[in-house]
Design a protein around this motif. Structure first.
Motif, short mmCIF file in Angstrom:
data_model
loop_
_atom_site.label_atom_id
_atom_site.label_comp_id
_atom_site.label_asym_id
_atom_site.label_seq_id
_atom_site.Cartn_x
_atom_site.Cartn_y
_atom_site.Cartn_z
N SER A 82 0.34 10.43 2.81
CA SER A 82 1.35 9.54 2.69
C SER A 82 2.02 9.52 4.09
O SER A 82 2.37 8.45 4.51
CB SER A 82 2.41 9.77 1.67
OG SER A 82 3.68 9.14 1.62
N SER A 137 0.88 -1.21 0.07
CA SER A 137 0.23 0.06 0.09
C SER A 137 0.88 1.19 0.01
O SER A 137 0.51 2.26 -0.76
CB SER A 137 -1.00 0.02 1.31
OG SER A 137 -1.81 1.02 1.27
N ASP A 138 1.90 1.25 0.63
CA ASP A 138 2.86 2.46 1.00
C ASP A 138 3.67 2.59 -0.52
O ASP A 138 3.61 3.77 -1.03
CB ASP A 138 4.26 2.15 1.92
CG ASP A 138 4.93 3.22 1.74
OD1 ASP A 138 4.63 4.36 2.33
OD2 ASP A 138 5.94 2.84 1.46
N ASN A 192 1.21 4.20 -3.05
CA ASN A 192 1.07 5.57 -2.50
C ASN A 192 2.35 6.51 -3.47
O ASN A 192 2.03 7.43 -4.11
CB ASN A 192 0.99 6.15 -1.05
CG ASN A 192 -0.45 5.62 -0.58
OD1 ASN A 192 -1.11 5.56 -1.17
ND2 ASN A 192 -0.21 5.27 0.62
N GLN A 211 -0.23 7.34 6.31
CA GLN A 211 -0.18 5.98 5.96
C GLN A 211 1.00 5.64 6.29
O GLN A 211 1.13 4.41 6.96
CB GLN A 211 -0.10 5.91 4.34
CG GLN A 211 0.32 4.58 3.88
CD GLN A 211 -1.02 3.57 4.12
OE1 GLN A 211 -2.11 4.02 4.22
NE2 GLN A 211 -0.81 2.23 4.08
N SER A 215 1.59 6.63 -7.02
CA SER A 215 0.80 7.51 -7.23
C SER A 215 1.23 9.03 -7.30
O SER A 215 0.87 10.01 -8.23
CB SER A 215 -0.45 7.48 -6.25
OG SER A 215 -1.12 6.31 -6.71
N GLU A 216 2.19 9.27 -6.35
CA GLU A 216 2.78 10.67 -5.95
C GLU A 216 3.68 11.00 -7.34
O GLU A 216 3.49 11.99 -8.02
CB GLU A 216 3.58 10.71 -4.93
CG GLU A 216 2.82 10.60 -3.46
CD GLU A 216 3.62 10.62 -2.31
OE1 GLU A 216 4.88 11.09 -2.51
OE2 GLU A 216 3.35 10.43 -1.23
#
Length: 221
Positions: free
Chosen positions: A116, A79-80, A83, A119, A86-87
């Motif tokens: 983030s 999941s990290d 992210n 997260q 996506s960034e």
């Protein structure tokens, strides 16, 4: 926990923190500098994906209870990583003028980085909980091994005591045999003594009779 998995895990956490810093720096750049930074970040993301694959393979090769715990960690790491991807996509597609970029950094990118950060905070908390569970599992395993060693020691002591009892039993049997032999010897000696008594009595009787006969014949003459 597997030392191999922990090694991959440390590398991933360090790489993830480094990539996050690079994303923040890339968002403030433009032109070729930005492209170079984004290319560098994407290369780091490939390394991160490779580390996650290695952790997944290592986790699935372990015992079920440990595997379940490590796979839960991997879900957080994946999941990290998503992210971060996506960034990078948002940064790479942001071909805008400096004023718009500043506005993006102050609004959208700030929200993304905050999300983030949250997260990662949850990831750190989850990792700490899983590490605590790992410590408890290690303590339980150590206690189990100590109990097993104690059980083996007790069994060895019982075996030694059994051997000592068997030796004592054999010794008692030997004593019984010696007592039986001594009893037979004493019985034989007693019989010989009784026989000797009868023989002596007969000899004495014969002597008395002989003496009496001698005296009788002397008187008769």
């Amino acid at each position: 926990m597997s030392e191999v998995f922990e090694g991959y895990e440390r590398q991933y956490c360090e790489l993830s923190a480094n990539l996050s810093k690079k994303c923040t720096a890339a968002a403030a750049l433009g032109g070729e500098q930005k492209k170079q930074k984004v290319s560098d970040i994407r290369a780091g993301l490939e390394n991160a994906e490779d580390l996650i694959r290695q952790m997944d393979l290592e986790a699935r090769s372990l015992q079920p209870n440990v595997k379940t715990m490590l796979l839960a960690k991997l879900r957080e790491y994946k999941s990290d990583l998503n992210n971060l991807k996506s960034e990078v996509k948002r940064i790479a597609s942001g071909n805008i003028n400096p004023d718009a970029r500043d506005q993006l950094l102050e609004s959208g990118m700030a929200d993304a980085l905050t999300a983030s950060t949250n997260q990662r905070s949850r990831l750190v908390m989850t990792t700490e909980r899983l590490n605590q569970s790992s410590d408890r599992i290690r303590d339980s395993r150590r206690t189990m091994l100590e109990t097993e060693e104690l059980g083996v020691s007790i069994l060895q002591d019982l075996h030694s005591q059994r051997q000592a009892l068997l030796h004592a039993n054999n010794t008692l049997h030997g004593v019984d045999d010696n007592i039986g032999k001594s009893k037979r010897i004493l019985t034989a000696m007693s019989r010989r003594m009784n026989r000797n008594k009868w023989i002596i009595g007969i000899i004495i009787a014969v002597l008395i009779i002989t003496i009496a006969a001698v005296l009788y014949f002397k008187r008769v003459k």
